[in-house]
Design an enzyme around this catalytic site. Structure first.
Site, PDB file in Angstrom:
ATOM      1  CE  LYS A  70      -3.515  -0.631  -0.522  1.00 43.20           C
ATOM      2  NZ  LYS A  70      -3.995  -0.822  -1.872  1.00 43.20           N
ATOM      3  CB  THR A  73       4.403  -1.895  -4.972  1.00 44.32           C
ATOM      4  OG1 THR A  73       3.051  -2.348  -4.753  1.00 44.32           O
ATOM      5  CG2 THR A  73       5.262  -1.507  -3.620  1.00 44.32           C
ATOM      6  CB  SER A 161      -3.846   2.551   2.419  1.00 44.15           C
ATOM      7  OG  SER A 161      -3.999   2.240   0.921  1.00 44.15           O
TER       8      SER A 161
END
EC number: 2.8.2.-
Length: 313
Positions: A70, A73, A161
């Site tokens: 998160k 990436t 996230s």
């Protein structure tokens, strides 16, 4: 009663309710998951249904995006895939962090890489590597001179996230969910054993990587900056990987509807999957402050380790 709960879950899923709007408290299992990011890349460097182009071969990666989960990436991989001298792996392999995969051997791993030309570099990304206690040593054993990419964002925002991704995954699989506060707090105190918090202790994980790689082999991408202005961050990556500058500002456009940058290359436009950029739940301000306070010293330790600072609160 059971049919009502099922109906409620489906209604929330259909209307994309914010995570705090559906609360199912009292479940013993943590709201967490080992599952890799289920979203495949929109565009990859290999078409597995066709014969490999003449002069290409499968090679172990020249560079690996090691995390963080998160942290951005997928966005980083998709943006690097613009570069003509980059070939990206189609999926998260989890070779170095999952014992069952590592036991299959290096040839199994190599076979999952894309075909590439001699002038190209291969890049794989598995966000779970950064927080794995085994991945640094295993990657070093494969290639001690490999270049590593680590994309990080504000660790508090990363926790939220992380929760949001697992929340929606559980909804889609008709599993019970909890409010984020129920996971962040246990018995009136911050639940520092919650895996989402553990993943945001960047100093703890970085210490393990620096046992096996010099800092010069690990390039840290500012995930918050990548979201707001991708090009400067990508130009730094190009230089780190010794790639000629090929990514330009015209490769990106801001999508007002989605609220983030999308990609334009080879005459096509594409955005990240709809699962990216989901709205975060509102978090109780006292709990949020507890989380920020706990992470603050870890952030300072991390800044000292990497000899740079970030604008995390």
């Amino acid at each position: 009663m059971a049919s009502f709960l099922v109906s409620l879950l489906l209604l929330v899923l259909q209307t994309y309710a914010a995570p705090s709007e559906l609360i199912k408290a009292g479940f013993g299992s943590a709201l967490d998951s080992k599952d890799p990011d289920p979203v495949p890349p929109v565009n990859v460097s290999e078409d597995s249904t066709s014969s490999p182009p003449p002069g290409t071969s499968k090679r172990t990666p020249h560079s690996i995006i090691i995390g963080v989960r998160k942290g951005g990436t997928r966005a980083l991989l998709e943006m690097l895939d613009i570069h003509p001298e980059v070939a990206v792996a189609a999926t998260e392999v989890h070779f170095f962090d999952w014992d069952e995969n590592y036991a299959k051997g290096l040839e199994w791993y190599r076979d999952l890489m894309p075909y590439s030309y001699p002038h190209q570099i291969t890049i794989e990304k598995t966000p779970g590597y950064f927080t794995s206690p085994l991945a640094p040593e295993r990657i070093c054993a494969m290639n001690s001179s490999i270049k590593l990419l680590l994309i990080l964002r504000d660790p508090t925002e990363r926790v939220i996230s992380d929760y949001t991704q697992v929340y929606f995954n559980r909804l889609e699989n008709h599993k019970p969910v909890q409010a984020i506060e129920n996971l962040l707090v246990r018995n009136g105190a911050l639940n520092i054993r919650y895996k989402a918090i553990q993943r945001s202790l960047y100093d703890v994980h970085m210490r393990n990587w620096l046992k096996h790689f010099p800092l010069e082999q690990i390039h840290i991408v500012n995930g918050d900056a990548l979201i707001h202005d991708p090009l400067p961050e990508l130009q730094k990556v190009e230089r780190f990987l010794n790639l000629p500058p090929r990514i330009v500002s015209s490769n990106f456009y801001f999508n007002q509807t989605k609220g983030f940058y999308c990609i334009r290359s080879d005459g096509r436009e594409r955005c990240l999957h709809e699962s990216k950029g989901r709205p975060h739940p509102s978090v109780n301000s006292t709990v949020l402050q507890q989380l920020r306070s706990y992470l603050r010293e870890h952030n300072r330790n991390f800044f000292r380790m990497v000899k740079r600072t970030f604008s995390w609160q």
